[in-house]
Motif scaffolding. Structure first.
Motif, PDB file in Angstrom:
ATOM      1  N   SER A  64       6.413   1.919   6.344  1.00 28.04           N
ATOM      2  CA  SER A  64       5.330   1.487   7.482  1.00 28.04           C
ATOM      3  C   SER A  64       4.778   0.360   5.739  1.00 28.04           C
ATOM      4  O   SER A  64       5.035   1.030   4.773  1.00 28.04           O
ATOM      5  N   GLY A  65       3.056   0.486   5.662  1.00 29.64           N
ATOM      6  CA  GLY A  65       2.310   0.241   4.655  1.00 29.64           C
ATOM      7  C   GLY A  65       2.432   1.841   3.759  1.00 29.64           C
ATOM      8  O   GLY A  65       2.412   0.624   2.193  1.00 29.64           O
ATOM      9  N   THR A  66       2.518   2.922   3.898  1.00 25.75           N
ATOM     10  CA  THR A  66       2.281   3.135   2.590  1.00 25.75           C
ATOM     11  C   THR A  66       3.944   3.642   2.101  1.00 25.75           C
ATOM     12  O   THR A  66       4.415   3.377   0.279  1.00 25.75           O
ATOM     13  N   LEU A  69       3.322   0.602  -0.410  1.00 19.11           N
ATOM     14  CA  LEU A  69       3.122   1.270  -1.716  1.00 19.11           C
ATOM     15  C   LEU A  69       3.412   2.156  -2.783  1.00 19.11           C
ATOM     16  O   LEU A  69       3.883   2.144  -3.840  1.00 19.11           O
ATOM     17  N   VAL A 138      -8.074  -0.411  -3.129  1.00 14.88           N
ATOM     18  CA  VAL A 138      -8.335  -1.106  -1.990  1.00 14.88           C
ATOM     19  C   VAL A 138      -8.689  -2.230  -2.162  1.00 14.88           C
ATOM     20  O   VAL A 138     -10.301  -1.840  -2.002  1.00 14.88           O
ATOM     21  N   ASP A 167      -4.328  -2.960  -2.744  1.00 16.54           N
ATOM     22  CA  ASP A 167      -3.513  -2.588  -1.892  1.00 16.54           C
ATOM     23  C   ASP A 167      -4.640  -3.583  -0.850  1.00 16.54           C
ATOM     24  O   ASP A 167      -5.812  -2.699  -0.682  1.00 16.54           O
ATOM     25  N   SER A 170      -4.905  -3.493   4.946  1.00 13.09           N
ATOM     26  CA  SER A 170      -6.482  -3.712   5.811  1.00 13.09           C
ATOM     27  C   SER A 170      -6.573  -5.468   5.826  1.00 13.09           C
ATOM     28  O   SER A 170      -8.091  -5.697   6.418  1.00 13.09           O
ATOM     29  N   LYS A 193      -1.165  -5.568  10.735  1.00 18.15           N
ATOM     30  CA  LYS A 193      -2.927  -5.498  10.337  1.00 18.15           C
ATOM     31  C   LYS A 193      -4.256  -6.789  10.845  1.00 18.15           C
ATOM     32  O   LYS A 193      -2.959  -7.903  11.893  1.00 18.15           O
TER      33      LYS A 193
END
Ligand SMILES: Cc1ncc(COP(=O)(O)O)c(C=O)c1O
Length: 372
Positions: A64-66, A69, A138, A167, A170, A193
């Protein structure tokens, strides 16, 4: 059973054609698949206003996105580096938490959740932190939906010679970002997203000149950004099992973004969605958490009605039973719920949601103070 409409920041409602694109089994070493991956990488750069020729690379990373990161934070900050995070919500905090867990020297600079880091204090902070090698922010802090203005901050960070990490989870695809104008070193986002595809991987857009300096710097094997890039460059393949179906869906979702007219057209649809939401919710007596000028069109946080009997879970289940999924709050201080306005939906879908909220308020009149 009909799928509910997801008024969330993702996973979100996708088109029938994006879902249908997953109805195929493909071999991960197949030439067609390798070409599809190469096409996706080129298209992501194009969306950000750059190309490989201009010195940028798109790296896809499973998870996932995390994970994207964590891949960047764990791979690009050298052992002697120092990381400054400009945070005004849960996702900024998460970047700092990742770095701290990895033993990276970190400064978490906090702003209130309803304010953005302002250029003057960022300038001051950077001067105070001569050892800082990397700075992160972000773009759209999904905790509240606040849109952090990154243009000036990028200039401050780059003028001070630090590497800048954004980041854009979204916001990418729904809020324009031009890497030609802003020399951001690493942008991280995800397909599920504003690009309106399904979860399964994340992606990193990186300036090649900085990425090239990170060989053997990673603290993880699977999340090694340089090695992942090197692998994709070597034979067009992922190092480990790729999310083939999610990539098929993503290729279709990128075509649909083009068909819609690109990021500006999509941003306009999201703006219309957000405006329909704001107008309808205000008429019902709900108040937004953020002042209008800081609010993005991605997701909106609404304060709980001023009534101790209001129960989010009851409200949520009422809407869920009618085919609408909304999102709980994530704020540390204020009691809010959130409504996303991204994904394959339009103003009419938003009006239908607002009508369902209105019926709930009529059912439980004490929950909303306004005259309905
Ligand atoms: C700004 C931001 N960063 C990071 C994340 C984490 O992404 P994921 O839940 O895909 O790991 C999200 C998820 O909503 C987000 O909005």
């Amino acid at each position: 059973m009909k799928d509910p409409l997801l008024f969330t920041p993702g996973p979100l409602t996708t088109s029938a054609t994006v879902k249908a694109a997953m109805q195929h089994d493909v071999g991960s070493r197949d030439t067609d698949f390798i070409e599809l991956v190469a096409g996706i990488r080129a298209e992501l750069l194009r969306i950000a206003g750059v190309s490989r020729e201009q010195g940028y690379e798109a790296v896809l990373m499973q998870g996932s996105g995390t994970f994207g990161l964590e891949s960047v934070i764990s791979s690009v900050i050298p052992p002697e580096g120092r990381f400054v995070v400009l945070a005004n919500g849960a996702y900024g905090e998460r970047m700092a938490a990742i770095a701290e867990r990895l033993g990276i020297s970190t400064r978490l600079a906090r702003w209130p959740e309803n304010e953005s880091p302002d250029p003057a204090s960022v300038q001051h902070l950077i001067e105070e932190e001569p050892a800082a090698t990397h700075v992160a922010i972000v773009r759209c802090e999904t905790t509240t939906g606040i849109l952090n203005p990154i243009d000036e901050i990028t200039h401050i960070v780059k003028a001070a010679g630090r590497e800048f990490i954004v980041d854009a989870m979204s916001s990418f695809g729904g809020v324009p970002i031009d890497l030609n104008k802003l020399e951001i070193d690493y942008v991280i986002s995800s397909p599920n997203k504003c690009l309106e595809s399904v979860p399964g991987f994340s992606f990193v857009l990186a300036r090649r000149a900085v990425l090239e300096t990170t060989k053997d710097c990673a603290r993880s094997v699977s999340l090694d950004l340089f090695a992942q890039w090197e692998g994709l460059e070597r034979n067009g393949q992922f190092r480990f099992t790729p999310p083939t179906h999610a990539l098929l869906a993503f290729a279709r979702a990128l075509e649909e973004l083009r068909e819609e007219g690109g990021v500006s057209a999509r941003a306009a649809r999201y703006r219309a969605n957000h405006e329909a939401l704001r107008t309808g919710m205000r008429e019902l007596g709900f108040a937004e958490y953020l002042p209008e000028e800081r609010q993005s069109n991605i997701i909106t946080a609404f304060r709980y009605p001023d009534d101790p009997n209001f129960q989010f879970e009851d409200f949520y289940q009422h809407l869920r039973a009618r085919g609408f999924v909304i999102y709980p709050g994530k704020l540390s201080r204020a009691n809010c719920f959130r409504i996303g306005t991204i994904g394959r939906m339009n103003e009419q879908n938003v009006r239908d949601l607002v009508a369902a909220i209105g019926r709930y308020a009529r059912l439980k009149p004490s929950y909303v103070s306004a005259t309905i």
